[in-house]
Design a protein around this motif. Structure first.
Motif, PDB file in Angstrom:
ATOM      1  N   VAL A  99       0.829  -1.199   0.000  1.00 23.17           N
ATOM      2  CA  VAL A  99       0.000   0.000   0.000  1.00 23.17           C
ATOM      3  C   VAL A  99       0.867   1.254   0.000  1.00 23.17           C
ATOM      4  O   VAL A  99       1.829   1.343   0.759  1.00 23.17           O
ATOM      5  N   ARG A 100       0.510   2.195  -0.845  1.00 19.92           N
ATOM      6  CA  ARG A 100       1.205   3.474  -0.879  1.00 19.92           C
ATOM      7  C   ARG A 100       0.206   4.606  -1.002  1.00 19.92           C
ATOM      8  O   ARG A 100      -0.758   4.522  -1.766  1.00 19.92           O
ATOM      9  N   LEU A 101       0.434   5.664  -0.236  1.00 18.94           N
ATOM     10  CA  LEU A 101      -0.314   6.907  -0.347  1.00 18.94           C
ATOM     11  C   LEU A 101       0.712   8.028  -0.395  1.00 18.94           C
ATOM     12  O   LEU A 101       1.508   8.173   0.527  1.00 18.94           O
ATOM     13  N   VAL A 102       0.678   8.801  -1.453  1.00 12.08           N
ATOM     14  CA  VAL A 102       1.659   9.868  -1.620  1.00 12.08           C
ATOM     15  C   VAL A 102       0.923  11.181  -1.846  1.00 12.08           C
ATOM     16  O   VAL A 102       0.233  11.359  -2.848  1.00 12.08           O
ATOM     17  N   GLY A 128     -10.259  10.137   2.362  1.00  8.40           N
ATOM     18  CA  GLY A 128     -10.444  11.515   2.758  1.00  8.40           C
ATOM     19  C   GLY A 128      -9.184  12.202   3.213  1.00  8.40           C
ATOM     20  O   GLY A 128      -8.076  11.673   3.056  1.00  8.40           O
ATOM     21  N   TRP A 129      -9.393  13.377   3.762  1.00  7.38           N
ATOM     22  CA  TRP A 129      -8.308  14.237   4.227  1.00  7.38           C
ATOM     23  C   TRP A 129      -8.550  14.623   5.681  1.00  7.38           C
ATOM     24  O   TRP A 129      -9.671  14.958   6.066  1.00  7.38           O
ATOM     25  N   TYR A 130      -7.469  14.585   6.442  1.00 11.65           N
ATOM     26  CA  TYR A 130      -7.452  15.023   7.824  1.00 11.65           C
ATOM     27  C   TYR A 130      -6.310  16.023   7.961  1.00 11.65           C
ATOM     28  O   TYR A 130      -5.431  16.098   7.105  1.00 11.65           O
ATOM     29  N   PHE A 155      -3.179  15.127   5.942  1.00 15.08           N
ATOM     30  CA  PHE A 155      -2.938  13.715   5.723  1.00 15.08           C
ATOM     31  C   PHE A 155      -4.046  13.097   4.882  1.00 15.08           C
ATOM     32  O   PHE A 155      -5.237  13.346   5.135  1.00 15.08           O
ATOM     33  N   CYS A 156      -3.648  12.275   3.946  1.00 15.58           N
ATOM     34  CA  CYS A 156      -4.584  11.478   3.164  1.00 15.58           C
ATOM     35  C   CYS A 156      -4.872  10.186   3.929  1.00 15.58           C
ATOM     36  O   CYS A 156      -3.964   9.614   4.558  1.00 15.58           O
ATOM     37  N   ASN A 157      -6.103   9.717   3.865  1.00 11.30           N
ATOM     38  CA  ASN A 157      -6.516   8.508   4.577  1.00 11.30           C
ATOM     39  C   ASN A 157      -7.382   7.651   3.676  1.00 11.30           C
ATOM     40  O   ASN A 157      -8.286   8.176   3.000  1.00 11.30           O
ATOM     41  N   TRP A 179      -2.560   5.668   6.074  1.00 13.10           N
ATOM     42  CA  TRP A 179      -2.301   7.104   6.084  1.00 13.10           C
ATOM     43  C   TRP A 179      -1.101   7.445   5.203  1.00 13.10           C
ATOM     44  O   TRP A 179      -0.147   6.674   5.137  1.00 13.10           O
ATOM     45  N   GLY A 180      -1.160   8.617   4.606  1.00 12.79           N
ATOM     46  CA  GLY A 180      -0.008   9.138   3.911  1.00 12.79           C
ATOM     47  C   GLY A 180       0.955   9.791   4.888  1.00 12.79           C
ATOM     48  O   GLY A 180       0.692   9.851   6.096  1.00 12.79           O
TER      49      GLY A 180
END
Length: 114
Positions: free
Chosen positions: A2-5, A35-37, A93-95, A104-105
């Protein structure tokens, strides 16, 4: 894997705009929510905007100024931020949530100068 960038953060004057983007990959299960936090210094992480099974939710403080969107072809979740205020300054942060994991990113800094 898993990757979130995340990308798109930066320094902007009050009243300005920024667009955040989160590119994700490696998810084996269906995505239930994305979403975004954000987290400001000395404060807890808080929800900014989410898409949960197609339903969009915004924090009251950003309603009418921020817009969340997703692109299922490019595998991105985006946050358009308009009319930025000093109080929007935070690490964003991206979630992404699936049945198997809550991911989480690394976060991207947004700084709004007044």
């Amino acid at each position: 894997q898993v990757r979130l960038v995340e990308s798109g953060g930066g320094l902007v004057q009050a009243g300005g705009t920024l667009r955040l983007s989160c590119a994700y990959s490696g998810f084996r299960f269906s995505i239930n929510a994305m979403g975004w936090y954000r987290q400001a210094p000395g404060k807890q992480r808080e929800l900014v905007a989410t898409i949960t099974l197609g339903i969009i939710n915004y924090a009251e403080s950003v309603k009418g100024r921020f817009t969340i969107s997703s692109d299922n072809v490019k595998n991105t979740v985006n946050l358009q931020m308009n009319s930025l205020k000093a109080e929007d300054t935070a690490v964003y942060f991206c979630n992404i949530v699936t049945a198997a994991a809550n991911s989480w990113g690394q976060g991207t800094q947004v700084t709004v100068s007044s």
